[in-house]
Scaffold this motif. Structure first.
Motif, mmCIF file in Angstrom:
data_model
loop_
_atom_site.group_PDB
_atom_site.id
_atom_site.type_symbol
_atom_site.label_atom_id
_atom_site.label_comp_id
_atom_site.label_asym_id
_atom_site.label_seq_id
_atom_site.Cartn_x
_atom_site.Cartn_y
_atom_site.Cartn_z
ATOM 1 N N MET A 102 -17.878 98.071 -19.238
ATOM 2 C CA MET A 102 -18.311 96.669 -18.754
ATOM 3 C C MET A 102 -18.060 96.868 -17.052
ATOM 4 S SD MET A 102 -18.817 95.709 -21.596
ATOM 5 C CE MET A 102 -19.590 94.111 -21.517
ATOM 6 N N ILE A 103 -18.535 95.678 -16.301
ATOM 7 C CA ILE A 103 -18.817 95.951 -14.818
ATOM 8 C C ILE A 103 -17.342 95.915 -14.324
ATOM 9 C CG2 ILE A 103 -19.504 94.720 -12.887
ATOM 10 C CD1 ILE A 103 -22.084 94.222 -14.304
ATOM 11 N N GLY A 104 -16.488 94.956 -14.853
ATOM 12 C CA GLY A 104 -15.030 95.100 -14.206
ATOM 13 C C GLY A 104 -14.212 96.499 -14.622
ATOM 14 N N ASP A 105 -14.649 97.030 -15.762
ATOM 15 C CA ASP A 105 -13.938 98.331 -16.031
ATOM 16 C C ASP A 105 -14.501 99.341 -14.895
ATOM 17 O OD1 ASP A 105 -13.110 96.958 -18.346
ATOM 18 O OD2 ASP A 105 -14.814 97.711 -19.560
ATOM 19 N N TRP A 106 -15.859 99.210 -14.542
ATOM 20 C CA TRP A 106 -16.516 100.080 -13.752
ATOM 21 C C TRP A 106 -15.748 100.158 -12.419
ATOM 22 C CZ3 TRP A 106 -19.188 98.026 -9.242
ATOM 23 C CH2 TRP A 106 -19.671 98.852 -8.477
ATOM 24 N N ILE A 107 -15.233 98.816 -11.952
ATOM 25 C CA ILE A 107 -14.483 98.697 -10.679
ATOM 26 C C ILE A 107 -13.275 99.444 -10.945
ATOM 27 C CG2 ILE A 107 -13.275 97.155 -9.082
ATOM 28 C CD1 ILE A 107 -15.513 95.036 -9.599
ATOM 29 N N LEU A 108 -12.539 99.367 -11.854
ATOM 30 C CA LEU A 108 -11.043 99.903 -12.073
ATOM 31 C C LEU A 108 -11.181 101.415 -12.338
ATOM 32 C CD1 LEU A 108 -9.643 97.319 -14.727
ATOM 33 C CD2 LEU A 108 -9.212 97.642 -12.150
ATOM 34 N N ALA A 109 -12.227 102.001 -12.799
ATOM 35 C CA ALA A 109 -12.617 103.368 -13.007
ATOM 36 C C ALA A 109 -12.942 104.061 -11.525
ATOM 37 C CB ALA A 109 -13.948 103.581 -13.917
ATOM 38 N N LYS A 110 -13.662 103.227 -10.727
ATOM 39 C CA LYS A 110 -14.022 103.880 -9.378
ATOM 40 C C LYS A 110 -12.595 104.057 -8.520
ATOM 41 C CE LYS A 110 -17.671 104.144 -7.442
ATOM 42 N NZ LYS A 110 -18.542 105.440 -7.414
#
Length: 523
Positions: free
Chosen positions: A162-170
């Motif tokens: 999900m998009i919030g997960d993407w921020i944390l992945a980055k």
């Protein structure tokens, strides 16, 4: 010398990305915000693409902006977490590089939704009983669209988040998801709080792309060297799993125990009720059910379309005089409108707005926007009475959604936490109490979603024992409203009339006489 320590929340909303810094007592220190837009893909109707390259730059700029605004040492930020609009997804290749992404209400997969409904009879109902989600904005139809229309991208897909997960992945280099956000993909179990890969298998979609599931507040690792260079953050700052905006917002409002209720009054209104995770979703698929950020708890969610946006439209279309008065008095135009509407009796002389229907998750569409029961007496039928009728209508739809949740969940509601822009209205808060018959509590915090993400960060680094304890420690109440019994009797009658009127208005849409305000993909 400043020895304070801080927690950073990154809030990826539909219209903007925000970085909000809190101290460990939950006090907001600074905020930085950038608007972003999600554009329709050329040649793809009803699409809403998420530009991860441009948007990552905006994420970095907001983080840098909040560091500058707060004038704090990055080393003093103990931990960070993220929250985001739900339903939006990001797909990655085998090296963890982004391939494709869409924002929350991307509706390009309407044909795929119809295909799944027609060729897999009963499958949506089966999946809904497990996940609490319908196909309309789920990930499966979108993945099927990608397979049908962008096979060169689909073939490379190795992970989804999900998009919030993407921020944390980055920020951390770790691709993972949590139940509250991942659950809105529809490929998820409410009771087990984990992916259900067999759902993908059944419809011919890759079933090995699902990342690890981490509960909200779980440490993921520290800020990576690369992310530290790009954002100005310290490599010592811990990255912690976050969650969906409504669910973390609920935690930021203190709605953490089973049976607790919130009405979130923004552009859309959400009515959320905490229920045990083992509660079976209703058989008629009328209500959405999501995993909460609290383990063992789900949230039954009713949604009212456009309640806040309708108010903005009414203000801008009809209320120039009130705008001038508000300018003279140096106050908000809604304050002027509420003052006028407070002189109108409960029931607004029978005026019935037709905008959002009650939530009917399985087959949801709305009538054409209109006002019914207007009359030619200007003393009764005017801007003030129409404005009050809109406030009453939002409360009526919320009340019916809450009643429907009570029926299937066996939860007895007696109190509501009311938050969001609408909760600033003194009259609107009282109307919500009068219509529902419940106590309405207004929290002091105005940044509930960001505060929820900061709580998650604090749990991850040990500042708080749990989200539940953090909520009980940090959330305080500004005001409480109690219902007026006489007004409730008026609203009970109006509620019945409105439901009958709305049914007749839907018939006009069915007969192609009027145009629906909104229809779910696949209808």
């Amino acid at each position: 010398m400043n020895t304070n320590k801080y927690l950073l929340a990154i809030d990826a909303g539909t219209g903007s990305i925000r970085a909000v810094l809190f101290d460990t007592k939950g006090t907001q220190v600074a905020v930085s915000q950038k608007e972003w837009t999600h554009l329709e893909e050329e040649g793809v109707s009803d699409s809403m693409s998420f530009d991860f390259e441009k948007n990552w730059i905006l994420v970095c700029e907001t983080i840098g902006g909040v560091l500058n605004a707060a004038d704090v040492n990055a080393v003093d930020i103990l931990a960070l977490s993220a929250t985001s609009m739900r339903e939006g997804i990001v797909l990655y290749d085998k090296d963890g590089k982004e391939l494709w992404a869409v924002a929350n209400v991307d509706a390009r997969a309407s044909a795929e939704v119809k295909y799944l409904k027609e060729h897999y009879k009963g499958l949506e109902e089966e999946f809904y009983s497990i996940s609490g989600q319908s196909f309309a904005l789920g990930a499966l139809p979108r993945l099927l669209w990608l397979k049908n229309n962008r096979v060169e991208i689909y073939d490379k897909v190795a992970k989804i988040s999900m998009i919030g997960d993407w921020i944390l992945a980055k920020l951390s280099g770790v691709i993972a998801s949590d139940p509250s956000n991942g659950g809105t993909s529809g490929i998820f179990s409410l009771s087990k709080r984990s992916w259900v890969s067999e759902m993908a298998t059944k419809v011919g979609i890759k079933d090995d792309i699902f990342p690890e599931v981490l509960e909200v507040g779980t440490p993921m690792g520290n800020v990576s060297v690369q992310a530290a260079k790009e954002t100005g953050l310290s490599e010592q700052t811990l990255v912690v799993m976050g969650g969906g905006d409504v669910q973390l917002g609920s935690a930021g409002l203190g709605v953490v125990e089973a049976g607790e209720v919130a009405v979130l009054g923004g552009s859309f209104w959400q009515q959320v009720v905490n229920i045990p995770a083992q509660t079976q979703p209703p058989k008629d698929m009328s209500i959405r059910v999501n995993p909460h950020v609290i383990a063992g708890v789900s949230q039954a969610e009713g949604i009212t379309f456009f309640s806040g946006l309708v108010m903005r439209w009414f203000r801008d279309a009809f209320c120039d005089m009130e705008k001038l008065e508000a300018h003279k008095r140096n106050c908000d135009v809604y304050e002027v409108l509420e003052e006028q509407a407070s002189k109108v009796p409960a029931g607004s002389y029978g005026i019935m707005p037709i905008f959002s229907d009650v939530m009917k998750y399985a087959k949801w569409y709305h009538a054409a926007p209109s006002f019914l029961n207007l009359n030619l007496n200007a003393a009764e039928c005017n801007r003030a009475s129409m404005f009050r009728s809109l406030e009453e209508n939002a409360a009526i739809v919320s009340s019916i959604n809450l009643q429907n949740i009570e029926k299937f969940s066996n939860i007895k509601i007696n109190s509501i936490v009311f938050a969001g822009g609408a909760s600033k209205g003194v009259l609107w808060s009282q109307i919500l109490s009068d219509v529902t018959g419940y106590e309405v509590k207004i929290p002091k915090v105005r940044e509930a979603t960001a505060l929820g993400a900061a709580m998650a960060a604090g749990v991850g680094c040990g500042v708080y024992e749990s989200l539940t304890s953090a909520a009980k420690e940090l959330v305080v109440w500004e005001k409480t409203y109690l219902p007026n019994a006489a007004n409730k009797k008026i609203y009970d009658r109006l509620k019945i009339k409105w439901q009958k009127a709305y049914e007749a208005q839907l018939k006009l849409v069915d007969d192609n006489i009027t145009a629906s305000m909104w229809k779910a993909p696949g209808l």
